[in-house]
Write a protein that holds these residues in place. Structure first.
Motif, PDB file in Angstrom:
ATOM      1  N   GLN A 164      52.104  21.929  52.314  1.00 15.84           N
ATOM      2  CA  GLN A 164      51.743  23.156  53.026  1.00 15.84           C
ATOM      3  C   GLN A 164      50.441  23.709  52.453  1.00 15.84           C
ATOM      4  O   GLN A 164      50.207  23.678  51.252  1.00 15.84           O
ATOM      5  CB  GLN A 164      52.863  24.181  52.857  1.00 15.84           C
ATOM      6  N   VAL A 165      49.560  24.198  53.321  1.00 17.16           N
ATOM      7  CA  VAL A 165      48.247  24.696  52.911  1.00 17.16           C
ATOM      8  C   VAL A 165      48.124  26.161  53.301  1.00 17.16           C
ATOM      9  O   VAL A 165      48.528  26.559  54.401  1.00 17.16           O
ATOM     10  CB  VAL A 165      47.124  23.876  53.591  1.00 17.16           C
ATOM     11  N   PHE A 166      47.561  26.955  52.400  1.00 19.37           N
ATOM     12  CA  PHE A 166      47.298  28.357  52.672  1.00 19.37           C
ATOM     13  C   PHE A 166      45.800  28.583  52.587  1.00 19.37           C
ATOM     14  O   PHE A 166      45.142  28.109  51.672  1.00 19.37           O
ATOM     15  CB  PHE A 166      48.013  29.259  51.649  1.00 19.37           C
ATOM     16  N   ARG A 167      45.262  29.314  53.514  1.00 21.38           N
ATOM     17  CA  ARG A 167      43.831  29.620  53.510  1.00 21.38           C
ATOM     18  C   ARG A 167      43.652  31.101  53.218  1.00 21.38           C
ATOM     19  O   ARG A 167      44.458  31.930  53.608  1.00 21.38           O
ATOM     20  CB  ARG A 167      43.223  29.311  54.878  1.00 21.38           C
ATOM     21  N   HIS A 168      42.568  31.414  52.538  1.00 20.57           N
ATOM     22  CA  HIS A 168      42.234  32.803  52.240  1.00 20.57           C
ATOM     23  C   HIS A 168      40.729  32.946  52.225  1.00 20.57           C
ATOM     24  O   HIS A 168      39.990  31.977  52.093  1.00 20.57           O
ATOM     25  CB  HIS A 168      42.836  33.252  50.908  1.00 20.57           C
ATOM     26  N   GLY A 169      40.272  34.165  52.388  1.00 22.49           N
ATOM     27  CA  GLY A 169      38.841  34.425  52.402  1.00 22.49           C
ATOM     28  C   GLY A 169      38.306  34.626  50.999  1.00 22.49           C
ATOM     29  O   GLY A 169      39.038  34.550  50.024  1.00 22.49           O
ATOM     30  N   PRO A 170      37.025  34.902  50.891  1.00 23.47           N
ATOM     31  CA  PRO A 170      36.426  35.146  49.578  1.00 23.47           C
ATOM     32  C   PRO A 170      36.941  36.451  48.987  1.00 23.47           C
ATOM     33  O   PRO A 170      37.439  37.324  49.696  1.00 23.47           O
ATOM     34  CB  PRO A 170      34.936  35.237  49.871  1.00 23.47           C
ATOM     35  N   ARG A 171      36.828  36.576  47.689  1.00 26.59           N
ATOM     36  CA  ARG A 171      37.268  37.780  46.978  1.00 26.59           C
ATOM     37  C   ARG A 171      36.106  38.275  46.143  1.00 26.59           C
ATOM     38  O   ARG A 171      35.648  37.599  45.235  1.00 26.59           O
ATOM     39  CB  ARG A 171      38.472  37.442  46.093  1.00 26.59           C
ATOM     40  N   ARG A 172      35.593  39.457  46.455  1.00 24.35           N
ATOM     41  CA  ARG A 172      34.500  40.049  45.692  1.00 24.35           C
ATOM     42  C   ARG A 172      35.096  40.875  44.558  1.00 24.35           C
ATOM     43  O   ARG A 172      35.992  41.681  44.783  1.00 24.35           O
ATOM     44  CB  ARG A 172      33.647  40.938  46.581  1.00 24.35           C
ATOM     45  N   VAL A 173      34.581  40.674  43.356  1.00 24.54           N
ATOM     46  CA  VAL A 173      35.015  41.464  42.205  1.00 24.54           C
ATOM     47  C   VAL A 173      34.187  42.747  42.204  1.00 24.54           C
ATOM     48  O   VAL A 173      32.971  42.713  42.054  1.00 24.54           O
ATOM     49  CB  VAL A 173      34.820  40.690  40.879  1.00 24.54           C
ATOM     50  N   SER A 174      34.861  43.873  42.387  1.00 24.09           N
ATOM     51  CA  SER A 174      34.165  45.160  42.493  1.00 24.09           C
ATOM     52  C   SER A 174      34.049  45.850  41.134  1.00 24.09           C
ATOM     53  O   SER A 174      34.718  45.486  40.164  1.00 24.09           O
ATOM     54  CB  SER A 174      34.912  46.076  43.462  1.00 24.09           C
ATOM     55  N   ARG A 175      33.209  46.852  41.096  1.00 20.69           N
ATOM     56  CA  ARG A 175      33.064  47.677  39.884  1.00 20.69           C
ATOM     57  C   ARG A 175      34.404  48.339  39.559  1.00 20.69           C
ATOM     58  O   ARG A 175      34.765  48.487  38.398  1.00 20.69           O
ATOM     59  CB  ARG A 175      31.963  48.714  40.126  1.00 20.69           C
ATOM     60  N   ALA A 176      35.156  48.725  40.586  1.00 20.15           N
ATOM     61  CA  ALA A 176      36.480  49.332  40.386  1.00 20.15           C
ATOM     62  C   ALA A 176      37.443  48.323  39.755  1.00 20.15           C
ATOM     63  O   ALA A 176      38.257  48.693  38.896  1.00 20.15           O
ATOM     64  CB  ALA A 176      37.033  49.850  41.704  1.00 20.15           C
ATOM     65  N   ASP A 177      37.363  47.054  40.155  1.00 17.66           N
ATOM     66  CA  ASP A 177      38.189  46.008  39.546  1.00 17.66           C
ATOM     67  C   ASP A 177      37.892  45.895  38.053  1.00 17.66           C
ATOM     68  O   ASP A 177      38.798  45.787  37.227  1.00 17.66           O
ATOM     69  CB  ASP A 177      37.929  44.643  40.195  1.00 17.66           C
ATOM     70  N   ILE A 178      36.597  45.905  37.724  1.00 12.99           N
ATOM     71  CA  ILE A 178      36.179  45.777  36.327  1.00 12.99           C
ATOM     72  C   ILE A 178      36.669  46.971  35.518  1.00 12.99           C
ATOM     73  O   ILE A 178      37.207  46.814  34.414  1.00 12.99           O
ATOM     74  CB  ILE A 178      34.648  45.621  36.227  1.00 12.99           C
TER      75      ILE A 178
END
Length: 70
Positions: A13-27
């Protein structure tokens, strides 16, 4: 998003997802959780003087996000 149990998955089974941007809030949130408040990760003025030219996400934060995307 609904959580899956082990038995919900099929072999191949394969799952697809989009890109993930690391935000300043994440940091900032990761710095709070980890206690790592190193200037390179949190101080815009200091980080601008480094070869990176700006704030850099924690390596372990990137690893955790990559693991989550996998």
């Amino acid at each position: 998003f609904a959580p899956h149990l082990y038995d919900d998955f099929a072999e191949g089974q394969v799952f697809r997802h989009g890109p993930r941007r690391v935000s300043r809030a994440d940091i900032a949130a990761f710095a709070e959780v980890s206690g790592d408040h190193t200037a390179l990760h949190n101080d815009d003025a200091y980080a601008a003087t480094t070869p990176f030219g700006g704030v850099v996400a924690h390596g372990v934060l990137n690893l955790a996000i990559g693991t989550g995307l996998a």
